[in-house]
Design a protein around this motif. Structure first.
Motif, PDB file in Angstrom:
ATOM      1  N   ARG A  47      52.628  39.326  41.805  1.00 34.54           N
ATOM      2  CA  ARG A  47      52.259  39.359  43.116  1.00 34.54           C
ATOM      3  C   ARG A  47      51.124  40.098  43.840  1.00 34.54           C
ATOM      4  NH1 ARG A  47      58.125  38.772  43.710  1.00 34.54           N
ATOM      5  NH2 ARG A  47      58.542  36.517  43.551  1.00 34.54           N
ATOM      6  N   GLY A  48      51.478  41.231  43.270  1.00 27.05           N
ATOM      7  CA  GLY A  48      50.759  42.442  43.551  1.00 27.05           C
ATOM      8  C   GLY A  48      49.086  42.168  43.035  1.00 27.05           C
ATOM      9  N   THR A  49      49.032  41.566  41.902  1.00 26.99           N
ATOM     10  CA  THR A  49      47.690  41.238  41.262  1.00 26.99           C
ATOM     11  C   THR A  49      46.925  40.150  42.190  1.00 26.99           C
ATOM     12  OG1 THR A  49      48.393  41.986  39.002  1.00 26.99           O
ATOM     13  CG2 THR A  49      46.411  40.473  39.012  1.00 26.99           C
ATOM     14  N   ARG A  50      47.867  39.169  42.377  1.00 27.76           N
ATOM     15  CA  ARG A  50      47.593  38.063  42.979  1.00 27.76           C
ATOM     16  C   ARG A  50      47.012  38.369  44.373  1.00 27.76           C
ATOM     17  NH1 ARG A  50      50.518  32.264  44.358  1.00 27.76           N
ATOM     18  NH2 ARG A  50      48.929  31.566  45.682  1.00 27.76           N
ATOM     19  N   GLU A  51      47.680  39.086  45.315  1.00 33.05           N
ATOM     20  CA  GLU A  51      47.282  39.747  46.526  1.00 33.05           C
ATOM     21  C   GLU A  51      45.975  40.567  46.206  1.00 33.05           C
ATOM     22  OE1 GLU A  51      50.670  41.864  47.930  1.00 33.05           O
ATOM     23  OE2 GLU A  51      51.753  40.099  48.238  1.00 33.05           O
ATOM     24  N   GLN A  55      42.670  39.415  48.019  1.00 32.20           N
ATOM     25  CA  GLN A  55      41.907  40.251  48.968  1.00 32.20           C
ATOM     26  C   GLN A  55      40.401  40.438  48.727  1.00 32.20           C
ATOM     27  OE1 GLN A  55      43.114  41.421  51.862  1.00 32.20           O
ATOM     28  NE2 GLN A  55      40.916  42.244  52.274  1.00 32.20           N
ATOM     29  N   ARG A  56      40.132  40.774  47.437  1.00 30.68           N
ATOM     30  CA  ARG A  56      38.703  40.968  46.875  1.00 30.68           C
ATOM     31  C   ARG A  56      37.755  39.804  47.187  1.00 30.68           C
ATOM     32  NH1 ARG A  56      39.035  42.193  40.858  1.00 30.68           N
ATOM     33  NH2 ARG A  56      40.613  43.706  41.716  1.00 30.68           N
ATOM     34  N   ILE A  57      38.566  38.453  46.963  1.00 33.67           N
ATOM     35  CA  ILE A  57      37.573  37.218  47.257  1.00 33.67           C
ATOM     36  C   ILE A  57      37.629  37.210  48.854  1.00 33.67           C
ATOM     37  CG2 ILE A  57      38.107  34.779  47.497  1.00 33.67           C
ATOM     38  CD1 ILE A  57      39.704  34.980  44.738  1.00 33.67           C
ATOM     39  N   ALA A  58      38.326  37.594  49.715  1.00 35.91           N
ATOM     40  CA  ALA A  58      38.182  37.423  51.140  1.00 35.91           C
ATOM     41  C   ALA A  58      37.152  38.368  51.416  1.00 35.91           C
ATOM     42  CB  ALA A  58      39.512  37.453  51.833  1.00 35.91           C
ATOM     43  N   ASP A  59      37.368  39.483  50.751  1.00 31.51           N
ATOM     44  CA  ASP A  59      36.134  40.943  51.155  1.00 31.51           C
ATOM     45  C   ASP A  59      34.848  40.379  50.750  1.00 31.51           C
ATOM     46  OD1 ASP A  59      38.187  42.104  52.352  1.00 31.51           O
ATOM     47  OD2 ASP A  59      38.172  43.530  50.369  1.00 31.51           O
ATOM     48  N   GLN A  60      34.741  39.567  49.853  1.00 34.19           N
ATOM     49  CA  GLN A  60      33.438  38.964  49.386  1.00 34.19           C
ATOM     50  C   GLN A  60      32.888  37.864  50.193  1.00 34.19           C
ATOM     51  OE1 GLN A  60      33.585  38.417  45.071  1.00 34.19           O
ATOM     52  NE2 GLN A  60      33.935  40.604  44.385  1.00 34.19           N
ATOM     53  N   LEU A  61      33.955  37.174  50.710  1.00 35.44           N
ATOM     54  CA  LEU A  61      33.446  35.960  51.479  1.00 35.44           C
ATOM     55  C   LEU A  61      32.840  36.312  52.758  1.00 35.44           C
ATOM     56  CD1 LEU A  61      36.319  33.325  50.750  1.00 35.44           C
ATOM     57  CD2 LEU A  61      33.861  33.088  49.998  1.00 35.44           C
TER      58      LEU A  61
END
Length: 85
Positions: A47-51, A55-61
């Motif tokens: 779950r931590g890895t998925r979050e 988050q990384r994807i959201a930051d890049q978008l």
């Protein structure tokens, strides 16, 4: 005695068998509990890895687009300088 027949176990032996079976059962339950704990720990990590990935994807978008750096331009020698040789 024929090949498929067994002697009846004495009472004392059958009690020992029951005790052994309960020991196996207790051991199996302990192992199942350990496996459940390991699965829960792995799920927490997943779950931590998925979050972190989300988050990384959201930051890049939502980050402003970064334009690629243009290649450095070479300085050209002037025609007059090359003729003077």
């Amino acid at each position: 005695m024929r090949s498929g027949e067994r002697k009846a176990a004495p009472e004392r032996g059958s009690i020992a068998v029951r005790r052994t079976a309960s020991e196996y059962r207790a051991t199996a339950e302990e192992q199942a509990a350990r496996v459940r704990e390991e699965i829960e720990a792995a799920l927490v990590v997943a779950r931590g890895t998925r979050e972190a990935i989300e988050q990384r994807i959201a930051d890049q978008l939502h980050a402003p687009p970064v334009s690629p750096k243009p290649p450095p331009q070479r300085k050209r020698a002037s025609r007059a300088a090359s003729r003077g040789k």
